[in-house]
Design a protein around this motif. Sequence first.
Motif, PDB file in Angstrom:
ATOM      1  N   ASN A 122      10.508  13.328  -2.181  1.00  0.00           N
ATOM      2  CA  ASN A 122      10.952  11.958  -1.942  1.00  0.00           C
ATOM      3  C   ASN A 122       9.795  10.959  -1.902  1.00  0.00           C
ATOM      4  OD1 ASN A 122      13.646  12.744  -1.747  1.00  0.00           O
ATOM      5  ND2 ASN A 122      13.459  13.209   0.458  1.00  0.00           N
ATOM      6  N   CYS A 123       8.554  11.466  -1.923  1.00  0.00           N
ATOM      7  CA  CYS A 123       7.388  10.578  -1.902  1.00  0.00           C
ATOM      8  C   CYS A 123       7.251   9.907  -3.276  1.00  0.00           C
ATOM      9  CB  CYS A 123       6.117  11.356  -1.563  1.00  0.00           C
ATOM     10  SG  CYS A 123       4.633  10.337  -1.525  1.00  0.00           S
ATOM     11  N   ARG A 124       6.954   8.620  -3.283  1.00  0.00           N
ATOM     12  CA  ARG A 124       6.888   7.857  -4.525  1.00  0.00           C
ATOM     13  C   ARG A 124       5.444   7.599  -4.985  1.00  0.00           C
ATOM     14  NH1 ARG A 124      11.724   5.790  -5.978  1.00  0.00           N
ATOM     15  NH2 ARG A 124      13.407   5.976  -4.448  1.00  0.00           N
ATOM     16  N   CYS A 125       4.480   8.225  -4.324  1.00  0.00           N
ATOM     17  CA  CYS A 125       3.073   8.119  -4.746  1.00  0.00           C
ATOM     18  C   CYS A 125       2.704   9.410  -5.452  1.00  0.00           C
ATOM     19  CB  CYS A 125       2.170   7.880  -3.534  1.00  0.00           C
ATOM     20  SG  CYS A 125       0.409   7.822  -3.941  1.00  0.00           S
ATOM     21  N   GLU A 126       2.609   9.365  -6.779  1.00  0.00           N
ATOM     22  CA  GLU A 126       2.361  10.576  -7.546  1.00  0.00           C
ATOM     23  C   GLU A 126       0.985  11.172  -7.243  1.00  0.00           C
ATOM     24  OE1 GLU A 126       4.579  12.050  -9.313  1.00  0.00           O
ATOM     25  OE2 GLU A 126       6.063  10.475  -9.011  1.00  0.00           O
ATOM     26  N   TRP A 127      -0.026  10.324  -7.062  1.00  0.00           N
ATOM     27  CA  TRP A 127      -1.364  10.844  -6.775  1.00  0.00           C
ATOM     28  C   TRP A 127      -1.412  11.466  -5.396  1.00  0.00           C
ATOM     29  CZ3 TRP A 127      -5.032   9.794  -3.032  1.00  0.00           C
ATOM     30  CH2 TRP A 127      -6.326  10.292  -3.260  1.00  0.00           C
ATOM     31  N   CYS A 128      -0.699  10.881  -4.434  1.00  0.00           N
ATOM     32  CA  CYS A 128      -0.745  11.363  -3.055  1.00  0.00           C
ATOM     33  C   CYS A 128      -0.111  12.742  -2.918  1.00  0.00           C
ATOM     34  CB  CYS A 128      -0.035  10.396  -2.111  1.00  0.00           C
ATOM     35  SG  CYS A 128      -0.753   8.732  -2.131  1.00  0.00           S
ATOM     36  N   LYS A 129       0.850  13.057  -3.778  1.00  0.00           N
ATOM     37  CA  LYS A 129       1.519  14.350  -3.678  1.00  0.00           C
ATOM     38  C   LYS A 129       0.567  15.518  -3.910  1.00  0.00           C
ATOM     39  CE  LYS A 129       6.057  12.728  -5.281  1.00  0.00           C
ATOM     40  NZ  LYS A 129       7.078  12.854  -6.352  1.00  0.00           N
ATOM     41  N   GLY A 130      -0.419  15.308  -4.721  1.00  0.00           N
ATOM     42  CA  GLY A 130      -1.311  16.403  -5.062  1.00  0.00           C
ATOM     43  C   GLY A 130      -2.500  16.549  -4.155  1.00  0.00           C
ATOM     44  N   GLN A 131      -2.594  15.786  -3.063  1.00  0.00           N
ATOM     45  CA  GLN A 131      -3.752  15.849  -2.182  1.00  0.00           C
ATOM     46  C   GLN A 131      -3.485  16.755  -0.997  1.00  0.00           C
ATOM     47  OE1 GLN A 131      -6.494  14.231  -3.341  1.00  0.00           O
ATOM     48  NE2 GLN A 131      -5.110  13.770  -5.042  1.00  0.00           N
ATOM     49  N   VAL A 132      -4.437  17.638  -0.775  1.00  0.00           N
ATOM     50  CA  VAL A 132      -4.368  18.551   0.390  1.00  0.00           C
ATOM     51  C   VAL A 132      -5.732  18.482   1.081  1.00  0.00           C
ATOM     52  CG1 VAL A 132      -4.029  20.885   1.220  1.00  0.00           C
ATOM     53  CG2 VAL A 132      -2.742  20.066  -0.775  1.00  0.00           C
ATOM     54  N   PRO A 133      -5.806  18.038   2.313  1.00  0.00           N
ATOM     55  CA  PRO A 133      -4.715  17.463   3.109  1.00  0.00           C
ATOM     56  C   PRO A 133      -4.284  16.108   2.568  1.00  0.00           C
ATOM     57  CG  PRO A 133      -6.790  17.159   4.234  1.00  0.00           C
ATOM     58  CD  PRO A 133      -7.104  17.978   3.021  1.00  0.00           C
ATOM     59  N   ARG A 134      -3.329  15.505   3.220  1.00  0.00           N
ATOM     60  CA  ARG A 134      -2.772  14.237   2.771  1.00  0.00           C
ATOM     61  C   ARG A 134      -3.867  13.154   2.761  1.00  0.00           C
ATOM     62  NH1 ARG A 134       0.648  17.228   1.886  1.00  0.00           N
ATOM     63  NH2 ARG A 134      -0.219  16.712  -0.137  1.00  0.00           N
ATOM     64  N   GLN A 135      -3.853  12.327   1.714  1.00  0.00           N
ATOM     65  CA  GLN A 135      -4.833  11.262   1.571  1.00  0.00           C
ATOM     66  C   GLN A 135      -4.116   9.979   1.153  1.00  0.00           C
ATOM     67  OE1 GLN A 135      -8.179  11.554   2.085  1.00  0.00           O
ATOM     68  NE2 GLN A 135      -7.913  13.709   2.690  1.00  0.00           N
ATOM     69  N   PRO A 136      -4.478   8.827   1.719  1.00  0.00           N
ATOM     70  CA  PRO A 136      -3.907   7.554   1.236  1.00  0.00           C
ATOM     71  C   PRO A 136      -4.470   7.230  -0.150  1.00  0.00           C
ATOM     72  CG  PRO A 136      -5.576   7.127   2.887  1.00  0.00           C
ATOM     73  CD  PRO A 136      -5.392   8.620   2.863  1.00  0.00           C
ATOM     74  N   TRP A 137      -3.706   6.445  -0.857  1.00  0.00           N
ATOM     75  CA  TRP A 137      -4.127   6.098  -2.238  1.00  0.00           C
ATOM     76  C   TRP A 137      -5.404   5.259  -2.252  1.00  0.00           C
ATOM     77  CZ3 TRP A 137      -4.417   1.535  -5.215  1.00  0.00           C
ATOM     78  CH2 TRP A 137      -4.526   1.733  -6.611  1.00  0.00           C
ATOM     79  N   LEU A 138      -5.587   4.408  -1.264  1.00  0.00           N
ATOM     80  CA  LEU A 138      -6.755   3.535  -1.183  1.00  0.00           C
ATOM     81  C   LEU A 138      -7.554   3.917   0.046  1.00  0.00           C
ATOM     82  CD1 LEU A 138      -8.347   1.079  -2.195  1.00  0.00           C
ATOM     83  CD2 LEU A 138      -6.809  -0.388  -0.867  1.00  0.00           C
ATOM     84  N   ASP A 139      -8.839   4.279  -0.168  1.00  0.00           N
ATOM     85  CA  ASP A 139      -9.690   4.650   0.947  1.00  0.00           C
ATOM     86  C   ASP A 139     -11.000   3.888   0.872  1.00  0.00           C
ATOM     87  OD1 ASP A 139     -11.129   5.878  -1.069  1.00  0.00           O
ATOM     88  OD2 ASP A 139     -10.347   7.878  -0.656  1.00  0.00           O
ATOM     89  N   GLU A 140     -11.975   4.317   1.690  1.00  0.00           N
ATOM     90  CA  GLU A 140     -13.231   3.579   1.833  1.00  0.00           C
ATOM     91  C   GLU A 140     -14.187   3.776   0.661  1.00  0.00           C
ATOM     92  OE1 GLU A 140     -14.737   4.925   5.514  1.00  0.00           O
ATOM     93  OE2 GLU A 140     -13.281   3.807   6.723  1.00  0.00           O
ATOM     94  N   LEU A 141     -13.927   4.751  -0.201  1.00  0.00           N
ATOM     95  CA  LEU A 141     -14.798   4.971  -1.349  1.00  0.00           C
ATOM     96  C   LEU A 141     -14.457   4.077  -2.541  1.00  0.00           C
ATOM     97  CD1 LEU A 141     -15.129   8.875  -1.357  1.00  0.00           C
ATOM     98  CD2 LEU A 141     -16.721   7.182  -0.449  1.00  0.00           C
ATOM     99  N   ALA A 142     -13.379   3.339  -2.459  1.00  0.00           N
ATOM    100  CA  ALA A 142     -12.960   2.489  -3.577  1.00  0.00           C
ATOM    101  C   ALA A 142     -13.978   1.370  -3.812  1.00  0.00           C
ATOM    102  CB  ALA A 142     -11.580   1.909  -3.301  1.00  0.00           C
ATOM    103  N   LYS A 143     -14.204   1.045  -5.099  1.00  0.00           N
ATOM    104  CA  LYS A 143     -15.102  -0.047  -5.490  1.00  0.00           C
ATOM    105  C   LYS A 143     -14.330  -1.255  -6.012  1.00  0.00           C
ATOM    106  CE  LYS A 143     -18.626   1.062  -8.008  1.00  0.00           C
ATOM    107  NZ  LYS A 143     -19.439   1.678  -9.088  1.00  0.00           N
TER     108      LYS A 143
END
Length: 869
Positions: free
Chosen positions: A310-331
Amino acid sequence: MRRRVHQSLPGQQEVFERRGIKCEVDAHGDLEFEEEEYQEYIKKDLAVKKAVDRLNAQAAVTYADTATYVGVPLNVYLDYIQAEVDTERSFLELPWTICLVASFTILVLGILQRDVFFGVQNAIENSVVGSARFGWSGEFGHKDVYEVDSISQFWSWMRLGLLPLVVQPTWIYSEGVPPAMESDFGNFQVTGRPERWLFQGYRSPSPVQNDFLIYSKLVGGIRMRQVVGEVEACTGPSSMDPDILDNWLGKPCAPSSFAVLVPQAPDAEDFLNFAKTEFLFPDLDNFTSLQQALLDMEDGCNAHVGNLQNCRCEWCKGQVPRQPWLDELAKRVEVSMVFYNAQHGIYTYVSVNFFLNRGGNIYKLLHLMSSPAQPLNMPTAQLVPIIFCGALWGGGLLYMLIGEFRDIIRTVRSSQLGCCRAIALEYIGFWNMVDWAAIFSGTLAAFFTFRTLLYVEVANGLLAQMIAASLSPQDRAAYISIADPFFFAVEQMSAANSVGLVSLALYPFVGMLRLFKSFEAQPRLAIVTATLKTAAPDFGHFMLVIACVFACLLVSGILFLGQDMEGFTTPEHAFRSSLLAVLGHWDWEVLNQIGHFKAAFWLWVFSIVLSLIALNMLLAIILDAYSYEKEKASEDKSLLQQTSEVWRRRSQRRRGERVNLSQIYEAFKKKYKNNLSSMMSDQSLINPDSLMSTVPQMPREQAVRTLSKALERQEKLEVGFQNEDMIQRDVQKNLEDFQYTMKDICRDVEEVAAQLDYFERLQASGDASYDFYFGKEQASEERTSKAWIQRMVTELSGDLTTTFHNGLQRYRDWQGRVETEQNDLHESITDMQSLVQQHAGQVREMMHAVDCLLEPGHTAGLSHLEGQG
């Protein structure tokens, strides 16, 4: 046989007749004598010979006389012909160049329609900035996109600001109605108002899905993607153990100089290095589902633990552990949308960019790029002039290209240096390079415009697929397979359009240089370029000094202000800010924040040295050169006069009264077998007869006129232009030389006076010669000596008086003769001025008579005249 004598004054004939000398005045105003009688007069009266010689010596020698009887060096004549041909050619290019620039202007402005593009983009920009608000307080949002300063505020802006603006599920009414109004009007129910309206002529109820600002349409949904920084070692003191620093920081470092300063438009046009991409499709999901998708991206699908489908974030589904789409490493985070305005047929690529630098700041940049779907989709009355101007401009470029190739072939054929050396040494020049730059820039603009049209066609084809997918939604994967290529095609189209606009913008600069080339052929129009040439040496030395001073002040500005003001952080920014400061654009309120003394010291030094002194010195250099060139061009032909001369030449050439100047040049090239070096170095003298033998079709009048003009031009080149200041300096130098000469004369006179004084005071007492000749027995030696000296002084004084008196008398006589000769000279000059016009008229009448004699039917008369001669 008769002898002709120049008559300087109209009354000269009466003077001779009073002496008994018979003479007649011919058609040119000159005196004619019979040769035998003339010799007799000379024998009887020597004054007659002196008078005749004086009159002949006063006869004016014109350029035409020199060209006819002496001749003109061939290289001087050919230089004049070549200069006239080049000048006329450049002058005739002026209307054509203006026509090319005008046709290009009408073409690009008619197709690009900058006003329409600005209206569409301005509406979208104002809506995204002013209407996409978050941080709501009741009914009012008090933050916009430029107040997004953290990751959480980014998600608030996306979910509460941008998404409700772009996706409007229901018709929007005015602000909430107070409950009192509902109670007072029982038939008014807020909750019962329609969510959509089917207006007349509409196929779907409004708001139609994906509508934006009523007249634009969202195509392909909303795309979100980001650039992620690379993890690297953290920077710490060299004496510290890196492990201790890492344990203390507790997280990795991703150092980068990206977006240290405020980003510019080219930064938003970089479509590479994106790592994470997510789509929001209003065609597939309703407004609530889209909000849920943003929440899933923000919390990394933690709300769907154990139920990730039911999650609508395709990139987030594949992260273990769970990760937000936007984090502190973004430029960089880009939120992009494509709008199509069917009212004008315009694609608009909208990218809202968030640049996260490593100082903790988030720079926001809203960038829009528009491209026409059908550039020539306009009314016929507007389309016909554009097509005509396009054909004219393209034909002009082709004509220029053919002309340059002809010049190259002509140069190679006439040169003895070989192909490459002939082109390098004889063809390549500044103005030829300007012509090639115009051809190249025009071709480049046409190429990139055609390239943009190809990308537009690709985007048009994918738009049809997107419309089909929007009308018949399928699963998410199939929709992405269409939307992703569409976004890529719009990116390519926008980038190509941006490059094409740059290439189009370069052509007017080259067209301006070609206008200056044509202006060179008209002295009054060439004042600007001539001023720059004249001022170039002084300008170069001035700029060398000012560049050094400017560099020093620029470095001081970076050191003083760079840490606190963005305009002085880098040499590029400081250079721009310093140039604006030279022109008076500076903000004291901002400068004062870094410290009153530092800012005031730097600003005072900078303003005094550059703004007050250097800028005025530069203006003085330019104005001095301009005044010199303006005075120099004041004696040249005006634009109207030169146009009249060109028209006169054309008219005379059609009537057969002259030949084209280029034909003269080509005739000599043929004579010298295309050996230009030997032809242009030949200094042999030519006269009208030899010139007419080389160019048989040339009339004698044109031969004399062109030879005279060549001599006149050569004399002007040798003498040069003397302005008033130069003449004053020459006069001043001559006066100084005269003063030095007078000082020498005075010194010589003083020496003569001293010698005379010495001899006047000479004593002869005890001289043996004196005693022999002048001694007397009855007189003492002293008395005899004094008497002799007195007598000698008396005699010497009388001799000196007589000598000076005779000298002064001779000087008076000489001065009287000089005055008489000056009066005669003035009378002769006056007579010569009056007879010059008579001679000119008689020459024209004689030439006209010769032309009449040369006509058929006058051969017998001509032979009779030759027999008498």
